[in-house]
Design a protein around this motif. Sequence first.
Motif, PDB file in Angstrom:
ATOM      1  N   LYS A   6      10.646   1.006  13.456  1.00 28.22           N
ATOM      2  CA  LYS A   6      11.015   1.908  12.377  1.00 28.22           C
ATOM      3  C   LYS A   6      12.108   1.295  11.512  1.00 28.22           C
ATOM      4  O   LYS A   6      13.119   0.826  12.009  1.00 28.22           O
ATOM      5  CB  LYS A   6      11.500   3.213  13.001  1.00 28.22           C
ATOM      6  CG  LYS A   6      11.605   4.375  12.053  1.00 28.22           C
ATOM      7  CD  LYS A   6      10.259   5.074  11.890  1.00 28.22           C
ATOM      8  CE  LYS A   6      10.380   6.264  10.957  1.00 28.22           C
ATOM      9  NZ  LYS A   6      10.666   5.856   9.556  1.00 28.22           N
ATOM     10  N   LYS A   9      16.456   4.479   6.999  1.00 18.90           N
ATOM     11  CA  LYS A   9      16.547   4.979   5.629  1.00 18.90           C
ATOM     12  C   LYS A   9      17.524   4.175   4.788  1.00 18.90           C
ATOM     13  O   LYS A   9      17.319   3.983   3.590  1.00 18.90           O
ATOM     14  CB  LYS A   9      17.000   6.447   5.641  1.00 18.90           C
ATOM     15  CG  LYS A   9      15.877   7.412   5.933  1.00 18.90           C
ATOM     16  CD  LYS A   9      16.350   8.856   5.771  1.00 18.90           C
ATOM     17  CE  LYS A   9      15.281   9.822   6.269  1.00 18.90           C
ATOM     18  NZ  LYS A   9      15.731  11.232   6.245  1.00 18.90           N
ATOM     19  N   LYS A 172       0.861  13.877  -1.618  1.00 21.28           N
ATOM     20  CA  LYS A 172       1.378  12.995  -0.559  1.00 21.28           C
ATOM     21  C   LYS A 172       2.899  12.966  -0.532  1.00 21.28           C
ATOM     22  O   LYS A 172       3.503  12.594   0.464  1.00 21.28           O
ATOM     23  CB  LYS A 172       0.842  11.581  -0.780  1.00 21.28           C
ATOM     24  CG  LYS A 172      -0.664  11.485  -0.574  1.00 21.28           C
ATOM     25  CD  LYS A 172      -1.201  10.154  -1.057  1.00 21.28           C
ATOM     26  CE  LYS A 172      -2.719  10.136  -1.018  1.00 21.28           C
ATOM     27  NZ  LYS A 172      -3.246   9.135  -1.978  1.00 21.28           N
ATOM     28  N   ASP A 181      16.965  23.172   0.072  1.00 18.84           N
ATOM     29  CA  ASP A 181      16.365  22.272   1.047  1.00 18.84           C
ATOM     30  C   ASP A 181      14.993  22.800   1.424  1.00 18.84           C
ATOM     31  O   ASP A 181      14.876  23.843   2.059  1.00 18.84           O
ATOM     32  CB  ASP A 181      17.269  22.159   2.280  1.00 18.84           C
ATOM     33  CG  ASP A 181      18.645  21.633   1.904  1.00 18.84           C
ATOM     34  OD1 ASP A 181      18.700  20.625   1.188  1.00 18.84           O
ATOM     35  OD2 ASP A 181      19.649  22.242   2.305  1.00 18.84           O
ATOM     36  N   THR A 183      11.266  23.087   3.159  1.00 19.20           N
ATOM     37  CA  THR A 183      10.615  22.842   4.444  1.00 19.20           C
ATOM     38  C   THR A 183       9.172  22.464   4.166  1.00 19.20           C
ATOM     39  O   THR A 183       8.418  23.270   3.624  1.00 19.20           O
ATOM     40  CB  THR A 183      10.647  24.123   5.302  1.00 19.20           C
ATOM     41  OG1 THR A 183      12.000  24.567   5.384  1.00 19.20           O
ATOM     42  CG2 THR A 183      10.120  23.845   6.701  1.00 19.20           C
ATOM     43  N   SER A 185       5.624  20.014   5.667  1.00 22.10           N
ATOM     44  CA  SER A 185       4.995  19.279   6.762  1.00 22.10           C
ATOM     45  C   SER A 185       5.490  17.838   6.814  1.00 22.10           C
ATOM     46  O   SER A 185       5.802  17.237   5.784  1.00 22.10           O
ATOM     47  CB  SER A 185       3.479  19.307   6.543  1.00 22.10           C
ATOM     48  OG  SER A 185       2.878  18.122   7.020  1.00 22.10           O
ATOM     49  N   ASP A 186       5.552  17.282   8.024  1.00 16.27           N
ATOM     50  CA  ASP A 186       5.972  15.888   8.193  1.00 16.27           C
ATOM     51  C   ASP A 186       5.023  14.909   7.517  1.00 16.27           C
ATOM     52  O   ASP A 186       5.373  13.766   7.253  1.00 16.27           O
ATOM     53  CB  ASP A 186       6.024  15.534   9.689  1.00 16.27           C
ATOM     54  CG  ASP A 186       7.256  16.132  10.339  1.00 16.27           C
ATOM     55  OD1 ASP A 186       8.102  16.662   9.604  1.00 16.27           O
ATOM     56  OD2 ASP A 186       7.350  16.067  11.580  1.00 16.27           O
ATOM     57  N   GLU A 187       3.818  15.380   7.238  1.00 17.62           N
ATOM     58  CA  GLU A 187       2.799  14.532   6.605  1.00 17.62           C
ATOM     59  C   GLU A 187       3.166  14.196   5.164  1.00 17.62           C
ATOM     60  O   GLU A 187       2.647  13.237   4.604  1.00 17.62           O
ATOM     61  CB  GLU A 187       1.447  15.270   6.573  1.00 17.62           C
ATOM     62  CG  GLU A 187       0.941  15.723   7.923  1.00 17.62           C
ATOM     63  CD  GLU A 187       0.366  14.571   8.705  1.00 17.62           C
ATOM     64  OE1 GLU A 187      -0.674  14.045   8.281  1.00 17.62           O
ATOM     65  OE2 GLU A 187       0.978  14.175   9.727  1.00 17.62           O
ATOM     66  N   ALA A 189       5.829  13.245   2.232  1.00 17.38           N
ATOM     67  CA  ALA A 189       7.126  12.627   1.970  1.00 17.38           C
ATOM     68  C   ALA A 189       7.924  13.510   1.022  1.00 17.38           C
ATOM     69  O   ALA A 189       7.366  14.080   0.086  1.00 17.38           O
ATOM     70  CB  ALA A 189       6.930  11.238   1.380  1.00 17.38           C
TER      71      ALA A 189
ATOM     72  N   TYR B 205       7.832   5.891   1.061  1.00 11.20           N
ATOM     73  CA  TYR B 205       7.482   6.809   2.155  1.00 11.20           C
ATOM     74  C   TYR B 205       6.038   7.291   2.046  1.00 11.20           C
ATOM     75  O   TYR B 205       5.373   7.509   3.053  1.00 11.20           O
ATOM     76  CB  TYR B 205       8.472   7.971   2.225  1.00 11.20           C
ATOM     77  CG  TYR B 205       9.828   7.520   2.732  1.00 11.20           C
ATOM     78  CD1 TYR B 205       9.994   7.096   4.040  1.00 11.20           C
ATOM     79  CD2 TYR B 205      10.925   7.466   1.885  1.00 11.20           C
ATOM     80  CE1 TYR B 205      11.216   6.639   4.508  1.00 11.20           C
ATOM     81  CE2 TYR B 205      12.157   7.015   2.342  1.00 11.20           C
ATOM     82  CZ  TYR B 205      12.297   6.609   3.658  1.00 11.20           C
ATOM     83  OH  TYR B 205      13.504   6.150   4.105  1.00 11.20           O
ATOM     84  N   ARG B 209       3.313   6.514   5.210  1.00  6.05           N
ATOM     85  CA  ARG B 209       3.364   7.791   5.931  1.00  6.05           C
ATOM     86  C   ARG B 209       2.830   7.707   7.351  1.00  6.05           C
ATOM     87  O   ARG B 209       3.326   8.355   8.253  1.00  6.05           O
ATOM     88  CB  ARG B 209       2.556   8.858   5.171  1.00  6.05           C
ATOM     89  CG  ARG B 209       3.404   9.634   4.177  1.00  6.05           C
ATOM     90  CD  ARG B 209       2.503  10.553   3.427  1.00  6.05           C
ATOM     91  NE  ARG B 209       1.317   9.819   3.024  1.00  6.05           N
ATOM     92  CZ  ARG B 209       0.137  10.357   2.784  1.00  6.05           C
ATOM     93  NH1 ARG B 209      -0.015  11.653   2.903  1.00  6.05           N
ATOM     94  NH2 ARG B 209      -0.875   9.617   2.413  1.00  6.05           N
ATOM     95  N   ASP B 210       1.800   6.907   7.567  1.00  8.33           N
ATOM     96  CA  ASP B 210       1.128   6.945   8.854  1.00  8.33           C
ATOM     97  C   ASP B 210       1.555   5.802   9.771  1.00  8.33           C
ATOM     98  O   ASP B 210       0.725   5.106  10.345  1.00  8.33           O
ATOM     99  CB  ASP B 210      -0.377   6.922   8.623  1.00  8.33           C
ATOM    100  CG  ASP B 210      -0.704   6.261   7.298  1.00  8.33           C
ATOM    101  OD1 ASP B 210      -1.353   6.904   6.469  1.00  8.33           O
ATOM    102  OD2 ASP B 210      -0.259   5.117   7.089  1.00  8.33           O
TER     103      ASP B 210
END
Lengths: 211, 211
Positions: A6, A9, A172, A181, A183, A185-187, A189, B205, B209-210
């Motif tokens: 990883k 950031k 995407k 802020d 909220t 989905s993590d999918e 960006a 990002y 993403r994946d």
Amino acid sequence: MRGSGKISKAVIKRLPRYRRYLDDLMKRGVDRISSNELSNLIGYTASQIRQDLNNFGGFGQQGYGYNVKALHTEISRILGLDRDYKMIIVGCGNLGQALANYTHYYKAGFIVCGMFDINPRLVGLKINDIEVMDYSALDDYLEKTPIDIGIICTNKGSAQEVAEKLVAGKVKGIWNFATVDLTVSDEVALENVHLSDSLQSLAYYISHRDE
Amino acid sequence: MRGSGKISKAVIKRLPRYRRYLDDLMKRGVDRISSNELSNLIGYTASQIRQDLNNFGGFGQQGYGYNVKALHTEISRILGLDRDYKMIIVGCGNLGQALANYTHYYKAGFIVCGMFDINPRLVGLKINDIEVMDYSALDDYLEKTPIDIGIICTNKGSAQEVAEKLVAGKVKGIWNFATVDLTVSDEVALENVHLSDSLQSLAYYISHRDE
DNA sequence: TAGATTGTTAATCGATTAACAATC
DNA sequence: TAGATTGTTAATCGATTAACAATC
């Protein structure tokens, strides 16, 4: 092996800056640069520059340094700037319109395909040949048109709802200018530009300059 | 003793966010909150929240938590939001105009006092009752009028020159929207909003993403 | 080759998290 | 008082810097 694992950031945030300086160097006709010379220009330590770049690959050559043009190409590719992004803007007040113009004139690769607002006085207006559509048409539009990036320039009260429509419509990424802020989905960006927070930290540094 | 020593940038960047959540809590009529409850809302660990706040003072009370309103007041004061800031905008394209409106309507305490542009078609225009003045009048204006914050919304080619005029004209802080790294005296606070960099990291990002 | 400069490992620094005594 | 929760110290984690062998 390099490139796996990883990337932090902090590293990603520095990439566009590297790219800007490499761009300048190219324009000035500079072919090669060492991490040390680049350090003097950009202000990061030579060590950090080498560490950062080696997250993605060994782009340099011992005894030589880095080829400016090749490194610029690599960083562009890493950032995903070797392709186009289709964008829509939701919220067409002053800021939304400014961003439409900004990306239109200055940001090749980022294309505003549609604009949406709830205000009937804005709907129908043309900004850089893009007609502002009614907000109620957003869901339908996204169903028919694949969009990469949704830009949120609404007030903070509407932003979460808009974000949810964008996510449902399979964007995407979201570029959020509302002071809230989100909220999502993590999918998807998410990149926030909290102008208000930025101005407030400036106020902090002004108030504490002599410490 | 608390409050002395250097506060890290990471802490300062979190302060406006604390303030936003406290603002919400006040509006919802919440009187007190523990670091643990605040953690659930805001997403920082309770430990970090207590560490952050204790950089500035012991605002909480054992067994009770923090008084929402008092903490909001303290953070506002720390950020320097207990006073007004006089601002000017240099560069009155779409973004400059958008910021003028933004601060005018939403940001009490940040007052746009003047706007400047080099484009004759913009000079004379009124934006929120503020007339756009000719850029050549900037030096004179700053000599006569004490300004706290200069906002740079020019293209990157002009930004450094503008910054130098602002510094010479004794502004205390610069809010820079031009895509360039400015060099200014340490005496002057500098806050950059690099929209282009922000959009590029979003592209990163999206492209990764994946992974 | 000799000199320069990278790629990479090790050391340091700073920021975050955990733990718990202090105390309301 | 007993329970809750802070303020603060200690432990951990991650990011930056230093050092140097590898190598062009």
